[in-house]
Write an enzyme that holds these catalytic residues in place. Structure first.
Site, PDB file in Angstrom:
ATOM      1  N   GLU A  27       1.292  11.542   5.811  1.00  0.00           N
ATOM      2  CA  GLU A  27       0.780  11.539   4.432  1.00  0.00           C
ATOM      3  C   GLU A  27      -0.273  12.633   4.239  1.00  0.00           C
ATOM      4  O   GLU A  27      -0.761  13.222   5.217  1.00  0.00           O
ATOM      5  CB  GLU A  27       0.171  10.174   4.095  1.00  0.00           C
ATOM      6  CG  GLU A  27      -1.002   9.793   4.986  1.00  0.00           C
ATOM      7  CD  GLU A  27      -1.961   8.809   4.326  1.00  0.00           C
ATOM      8  OE1 GLU A  27      -2.484   9.140   3.242  1.00  0.00           O
ATOM      9  OE2 GLU A  27      -2.197   7.732   4.905  1.00  0.00           O
ATOM     10  N   LYS A  90      -4.562  11.715  -6.234  1.00  0.00           N
ATOM     11  CA  LYS A  90      -4.124  10.779  -5.190  1.00  0.00           C
ATOM     12  C   LYS A  90      -2.891  10.058  -5.717  1.00  0.00           C
ATOM     13  O   LYS A  90      -2.952   9.379  -6.722  1.00  0.00           O
ATOM     14  CB  LYS A  90      -5.276   9.802  -4.888  1.00  0.00           C
ATOM     15  CG  LYS A  90      -4.956   8.692  -3.916  1.00  0.00           C
ATOM     16  CD  LYS A  90      -6.193   7.832  -3.656  1.00  0.00           C
ATOM     17  CE  LYS A  90      -5.830   6.472  -3.090  1.00  0.00           C
ATOM     18  NZ  LYS A  90      -6.998   5.578  -2.965  1.00  0.00           N
ATOM     19  N   VAL A 110       0.149   6.121   1.323  1.00  0.00           N
ATOM     20  CA  VAL A 110       1.200   5.472   2.113  1.00  0.00           C
ATOM     21  C   VAL A 110       2.409   5.176   1.213  1.00  0.00           C
ATOM     22  O   VAL A 110       3.548   5.520   1.538  1.00  0.00           O
ATOM     23  CB  VAL A 110       0.669   4.195   2.792  1.00  0.00           C
ATOM     24  CG1 VAL A 110       1.815   3.377   3.381  1.00  0.00           C
ATOM     25  CG2 VAL A 110      -0.345   4.555   3.873  1.00  0.00           C
ATOM     26  N   ASP A 140      -6.747  -6.752  -6.937  1.00  0.00           N
ATOM     27  CA  ASP A 140      -6.643  -5.355  -6.524  1.00  0.00           C
ATOM     28  C   ASP A 140      -5.811  -5.315  -5.249  1.00  0.00           C
ATOM     29  O   ASP A 140      -6.327  -5.337  -4.134  1.00  0.00           O
ATOM     30  CB  ASP A 140      -8.037  -4.757  -6.310  1.00  0.00           C
ATOM     31  CG  ASP A 140      -7.969  -3.268  -5.955  1.00  0.00           C
ATOM     32  OD1 ASP A 140      -6.856  -2.761  -5.705  1.00  0.00           O
ATOM     33  OD2 ASP A 140      -9.026  -2.627  -5.919  1.00  0.00           O
ATOM     34  N   SER A 142      -3.198  -3.187  -3.146  1.00  0.00           N
ATOM     35  CA  SER A 142      -2.699  -1.815  -3.032  1.00  0.00           C
ATOM     36  C   SER A 142      -1.194  -1.766  -3.273  1.00  0.00           C
ATOM     37  O   SER A 142      -0.437  -2.623  -2.785  1.00  0.00           O
ATOM     38  CB  SER A 142      -2.998  -1.261  -1.641  1.00  0.00           C
ATOM     39  OG  SER A 142      -2.363   0.006  -1.488  1.00  0.00           O
ATOM     40  N   ALA A 143      -0.770  -0.747  -4.003  1.00  0.00           N
ATOM     41  CA  ALA A 143       0.666  -0.534  -4.213  1.00  0.00           C
ATOM     42  C   ALA A 143       1.386  -0.299  -2.875  1.00  0.00           C
ATOM     43  O   ALA A 143       2.601  -0.452  -2.792  1.00  0.00           O
ATOM     44  CB  ALA A 143       0.894   0.636  -5.161  1.00  0.00           C
ATOM     45  N   ASP A 144       0.627   0.048  -1.834  1.00  0.00           N
ATOM     46  CA  ASP A 144       1.239   0.201  -0.500  1.00  0.00           C
ATOM     47  C   ASP A 144       1.999  -1.068  -0.105  1.00  0.00           C
ATOM     48  O   ASP A 144       3.097  -1.005   0.458  1.00  0.00           O
ATOM     49  CB  ASP A 144       0.171   0.445   0.581  1.00  0.00           C
ATOM     50  CG  ASP A 144      -0.480   1.816   0.498  1.00  0.00           C
ATOM     51  OD1 ASP A 144      -0.043   2.654  -0.323  1.00  0.00           O
ATOM     52  OD2 ASP A 144      -1.448   2.033   1.270  1.00  0.00           O
ATOM     53  N   LYS A 161      -8.207  -1.497   6.898  1.00  0.00           N
ATOM     54  CA  LYS A 161      -9.644  -1.589   7.131  1.00  0.00           C
ATOM     55  C   LYS A 161     -10.182  -2.922   6.664  1.00  0.00           C
ATOM     56  O   LYS A 161      -9.669  -3.487   5.711  1.00  0.00           O
ATOM     57  CB  LYS A 161     -10.326  -0.479   6.372  1.00  0.00           C
ATOM     58  CG  LYS A 161     -11.163   0.333   7.298  1.00  0.00           C
ATOM     59  CD  LYS A 161     -11.611   1.583   6.667  1.00  0.00           C
ATOM     60  CE  LYS A 161     -10.695   2.689   7.041  1.00  0.00           C
ATOM     61  NZ  LYS A 161      -9.868   3.126   5.990  1.00  0.00           N
TER      62      LYS A 161
HETATM   63  N1  PSU Z   1      -6.977   3.853   4.664  1.00  0.00           N
HETATM   64  C1  PSU Z   1      -7.608   4.738   5.453  1.00  0.00           C
HETATM   65  N2  PSU Z   1      -7.598   6.044   5.145  1.00  0.00           N
HETATM   66  C2  PSU Z   1      -6.960   6.509   4.043  1.00  0.00           C
HETATM   67  C3  PSU Z   1      -6.272   5.566   3.214  1.00  0.00           C
HETATM   68  C4  PSU Z   1      -6.303   4.249   3.562  1.00  0.00           C
HETATM   69  O1  PSU Z   1      -8.189   4.336   6.443  1.00  0.00           O
HETATM   70  O2  PSU Z   1      -6.982   7.717   3.794  1.00  0.00           O
HETATM   71  C5  PSU Z   1      -5.485   6.037   2.021  1.00  0.00           C
HETATM   72  C6  PSU Z   1      -3.974   5.947   2.329  1.00  0.00           C
HETATM   73  O3  PSU Z   1      -3.338   7.063   1.752  1.00  0.00           O
HETATM   74  C7  PSU Z   1      -3.562   4.668   1.634  1.00  0.00           C
HETATM   75  C8  PSU Z   1      -4.469   4.680   0.413  1.00  0.00           C
HETATM   76  O4  PSU Z   1      -2.214   4.635   1.256  1.00  0.00           O
HETATM   77  O5  PSU Z   1      -5.719   5.167   0.911  1.00  0.00           O
HETATM   78  C9  PSU Z   1      -4.615   3.313  -0.216  1.00  0.00           C
HETATM   79  O6  PSU Z   1      -5.326   3.444  -1.414  1.00  0.00           O
HETATM   80  P1  PSU Z   1      -5.386   2.241  -2.479  1.00  0.00           P
HETATM   81  O7  PSU Z   1      -6.195   1.166  -1.817  1.00  0.00           O
HETATM   82  O8  PSU Z   1      -6.081   2.856  -3.667  1.00  0.00           O
HETATM   83  O9  PSU Z   1      -3.974   1.826  -2.747  1.00  0.00           O
HETATM   84 MN    MN Z   2      -6.553  -0.524  -5.259  1.00  0.00          MN
END
Ligand code: PSU
Ligand code: MN
Length: 305
Positions: A27, A90, A110, A140, A142-144, A161
């Site tokens: 990524e 992003k 991701v 909240d 994540s779309a992941d 994390k």
């Molecule tokens: N976790 C990390 N480092 C990162 C990310 C997550 O330790 O850089 C990034 C990844 O690209 C992950 C994204 O897909 O943050 C998730 O963001 P969000 O919570 O806004 O969906």
């Molecule tokens: Mn989010």
């Protein structure tokens, strides 16, 4: 025009795919939003080298002036890594149509990277941590996590994390039908620290064992992805309590400062690094390189089935 025709695939990667050779995607959000310059370049190149060490061809993915690019060149990685964070969107699922239509630069998360990998026919992906359900804000999500439910790519990561609610994150993965495989571990890793007390679905102790399960999913016609979790290497791991304290403080500060939405993860990453005097970053880089090597090995094993 088919989806594939809008993808810019580097020639050596296309050749490897045509020949059935193993390829691993990487990524770009961790380059633009996850690590400071010039460590981001070093780590991106280090991950590519680690994938090669594992026996596969690395393909770092980003959107450059609206072009979905599979396999950034060294120059393209340098360019992206040197841009101010505001110059690159992003890109999760919902951002991809916007960034391509507006001909902008985009760094794929991701979810964004999984979508492009699947369109390209690449089955294995290495990263650091996946997004999850945010602590104190169970809406909240994540779309992941939803992407894992709908896109058949295997992602090697060190869990999520603990800025996230890990038990709820596992619940969503279960609902989405995503197998969570512990690579050499019986417990979910804690990103900067080696383990949590949370269970995974199945331990695997070799690339072949992981590949067998990924392949079996394919044979079932599974639409979902697979999450392979590997702990941070012991010599770079943070003490669980130390990591936890820094994360809790960084998360509180983000809330107090009104940081919201997709800015939360980059903010907390940077703040935790400051609070741990760079120890967290050292752990982050070590686990990224380790995951890239494992992903390379899994891609090789998968290509041999
Ligand atoms: N976790 C990390 N480092 C990162 C990310 C997550 O330790 O850089 C990034 C990844 O690209 C992950 C994204 O897909 O943050 C998730 O963001 P969000 O919570 O806004 O969906
Ligand atoms: Mn989010």
């Amino acid at each position: 025009m088919s989806a594939r025709q809008t993808l810019h695939i580097r020639a050596d990667i296309q050749a490897a795919l045509d020949a059935g050779q193993p390829v691993v995607v990487l990524e770009s959000t961790l380059i633009t939003h996850g690590l400071p310059h010039p460590l981001n370049i070093e780590t991106a190149l280090g991950m590519e080298a680690a994938v090669r060490e594992g026996g596969a061809l690395p393909a770092t993915i980003a959107v450059l002036n609206g072009d979905i690019t599979i396999g950034l060149t060294r120059e393209q990685i340098d360019m992206l890594a040197g841009l101010p964070v505001g110059a690159v969107r992003k890109c999760s699922r919902r951002d991809l149509p916007i960034v391509t239509a507006l001909r902008q630069h985009g760094a794929t998360t991701v979810a964004g990277t999984m979508i492009i990998a699947a369109l390209t026919g690449i089955e294995v992906f290495a990263t650091g941590g996946i997004g999850g359900v945010h602590r104190g804000n169970p809406h909240d999500v994540s779309a992941d996590l939803l992407e894992f439910g709908r896109t058949p790519v295997a992602v090697v990561a060190s869990g999520a994390k603990s800025i996230l609610d890990l038990p709820l994150t596992l619940e969503v993965l279960e609902t989405q039908g995503v197998p969570v495989l512990g690579y050499g571990t019986d417990a979910l890793p804690a990103f900067y620290a080696e383990r949590t007390d949370l269970p995974i679905d199945q331990r695997v102790d070799s690339p072949q064992a992981a590949a067998a399960i990924i392949h079996a999913g394919k044979q079932l016609g599974a639409a979902h992805g697979t999450l392979v979790v590997a702990p941070v290497p012991a010599d770079a791991a943070l003490d669980g309590a130390v990591a936890e304290a820094a994360i809790a403080r960084a998360t509180d500060e983000a809330l107090a400062e009104g940081v919201a939405g997709k800015d939360i993860t980059p903010y907390v990453l940077r703040r935790v690094s400051e609070l741990t005097a760079g120890e967290s970053m050292r752990a982050n880089i070590a686990l990224l390189l380790n995951n890239a090597r494992i992903a390379g090995q899994i891609a090789v094993a998968l290509s041999r089935i």
